[in-house]
Design an enzyme around this catalytic site. Structure first.
Site, mmCIF file in Angstrom:
data_model
loop_
_atom_site.group_PDB
_atom_site.id
_atom_site.type_symbol
_atom_site.label_atom_id
_atom_site.label_comp_id
_atom_site.label_asym_id
_atom_site.label_seq_id
_atom_site.Cartn_x
_atom_site.Cartn_y
_atom_site.Cartn_z
ATOM 1 N N GLY A 1 32.618 33.692 40.780
ATOM 2 C CA GLY A 1 34.059 33.831 40.799
ATOM 3 C C GLY A 1 34.692 32.935 41.846
ATOM 4 O O GLY A 1 34.033 32.483 42.788
ATOM 5 N N CYS A 2 35.984 32.684 41.693
ATOM 6 C CA CYS A 2 36.669 31.756 42.599
ATOM 7 C C CYS A 2 36.741 32.303 44.021
ATOM 8 O O CYS A 2 36.387 31.606 44.984
ATOM 9 C CB CYS A 2 38.058 31.425 42.051
ATOM 10 S SG CYS A 2 39.061 32.860 41.618
ATOM 11 N N PHE A 3 37.187 33.552 44.178
ATOM 12 C CA PHE A 3 37.213 34.145 45.510
ATOM 13 C C PHE A 3 35.806 34.224 46.092
ATOM 14 O O PHE A 3 35.590 33.942 47.273
ATOM 15 C CB PHE A 3 37.813 35.553 45.459
ATOM 16 C CG PHE A 3 39.303 35.603 45.376
ATOM 17 C CD1 PHE A 3 40.099 34.943 46.301
ATOM 18 C CD2 PHE A 3 39.927 36.342 44.386
ATOM 19 C CE1 PHE A 3 41.486 35.008 46.236
ATOM 20 C CE2 PHE A 3 41.309 36.421 44.311
ATOM 21 C CZ PHE A 3 42.090 35.750 45.238
ATOM 22 N N ALA A 4 34.853 34.633 45.255
ATOM 23 C CA ALA A 4 33.478 34.787 45.728
ATOM 24 C C ALA A 4 32.910 33.465 46.226
ATOM 25 O O ALA A 4 32.189 33.421 47.227
ATOM 26 C CB ALA A 4 32.605 35.360 44.617
#
Length: 345
Positions: free
Chosen positions: A148-151
């Site tokens: 994921g992008c945040f991850a």
């Protein structure tokens, strides 16, 4: 090498098209859609006019494998879990941009995503594609769970500290902010222009689905890691993520030690750029690129380290990292087709 894109009309899909059309080794064999089959992609997105001509096709694994070797799934959670077994069965390699294969424990997936998990025999085959930390596994994988992008931004900032064991395992706080494209193409009240312009919003407080994938990856490198505190905000920019990590060190340190830790950790990672001591990045400085820029600080009063990590959520946070993983699978330099300078203005 020929590739196909399923979910080609979403934001992740069109970013994949943009990158793959400029890639020196990969070429697009077919584009696939659920809702716009038979449409020319240029009718859906006129900015592709005179660049490519592809009609959006139905999703048929037997037909896709006749021309492509790798399939990118730019599909919502739940859809990838249904499609992937059929794609793997015909011999295709799959790079999935959804969250369907990121969690090894199906119960945890169901708890956070509020939907049925993929079958365990498929989950067991998936490699979590955080490229800088999983190169050897990615190289031999048939199924990549693109992070994921945040991850991505959070893990790249946190893993050096966790692996080295220098921070208190229960002290990790991550404050994250994202541009609106991270919320996807479907409009909502929260992403409506009058609601977000000149404003910012916190959302999914203590409920964001990237929490378990961050914790899972941290635990791979330090089993003592405890649950994290993680908050996410929407800010009125189109693309970009800024993550600010806070963690308490176990013993007194010098900022030079922390700076050296990050520089040495990522010295063989061309997309990671560590700022000089005392300097911190902003999302604008990586926009349109596959870079992750980081700056590090240490507060002697509190014993806390602060790491600022920025990425373009559509690039390093999605399509860019997916192609980086495809490059690794294909035995190419991981920078191939991704050496775009950031678009500052």
């Amino acid at each position: 090498m020929k590739v196909a894109i399923i979910g080609a009309t979403g934001y992740g899909g069109i970013e994949l098209i943009r990158l793959l059309e400029q890639h020196p080794y990969f070429s697009i064999a077919s584009l696939h859609s659920f809702s716009q089959v038979g449409e020319c992609i240029t009718n859906v997105y006129p900015h592709f006019q005179n660049v490519l001509v592809h009609t959006l096709q139905e999703i048929d694994a037997e037909e896709i494998v006749k021309e492509a070797e790798i399939v990118f799934l730019a599909t919502p959670a739940g859809v990838s879990a249904e499609l992937t077994p059929k794609l793997l069965a015909v011999g295709l390699k799959v790079i999935d941009l959804s969250g369907d294969f990121r969690m090894k424990d199906p119960f945890i997936y169901e708890q956070w995503y509020k939907r049925a998990a993929a079958k365990e025999e498929i989950l067991s085959k998936a490699v979590y594609g955080l490229s800088e930390w999983k190169r050897s596994e990615v190289q031999n994988a048939n199924l990549i769970a693109n992070p994921g992008c945040f991850a991505t931004a959070a893990l790249l900032a946190t893993l050096p500290l966790v692996r080295s064991g220098i921070i208190e395992e229960d002290s990790i706080i991550i404050d994250a902010k994202s541009g609106v494209s991270g919320a996807g193409k479907t409009p909502t009240t929260m992403t409506h222009f009058p609601e977000l312009y000149d404003n910012l919003r916190i959302y999914k407080v203590n409920e964001h689905q990237h929490v378990p994938e961050i914790e899972q990856m941290l635990a791979e490198w330090n089993r003592e890691t405890k649950p994290i505190t993680f908050s996410t905000h929407l800010i009125p920019i189109s693309r970009g993520i800024m993550v600010t990590l806070y963690a308490k060190v176990k013993r007194e340190m010098e900022i030079e030690q922390l700076q050296k830790l990050y520089e040495e950790t990522y010295e063989q990672s061309p997309f990671i750029r560590i700022r000089l001591q005392g300097e911190f990045p902003s999302p604008k400085e990586v926009r349109g690129s596959n870079y992750c820029d980081m700056g590090i600080a240490y507060d002697e009063r509190t014993g806390r380290v602060t790491v600022v990590s920025v990425i373009d959520n559509m690039m390093k946070g999605a399509a860019g990292q997916a192609i980086q993983n495809a490059n690794i699978i294909a035995g190419l330099e991981e920078t191939t087709g991704l050496q775009h300078m950031p678009l500052y203005l």
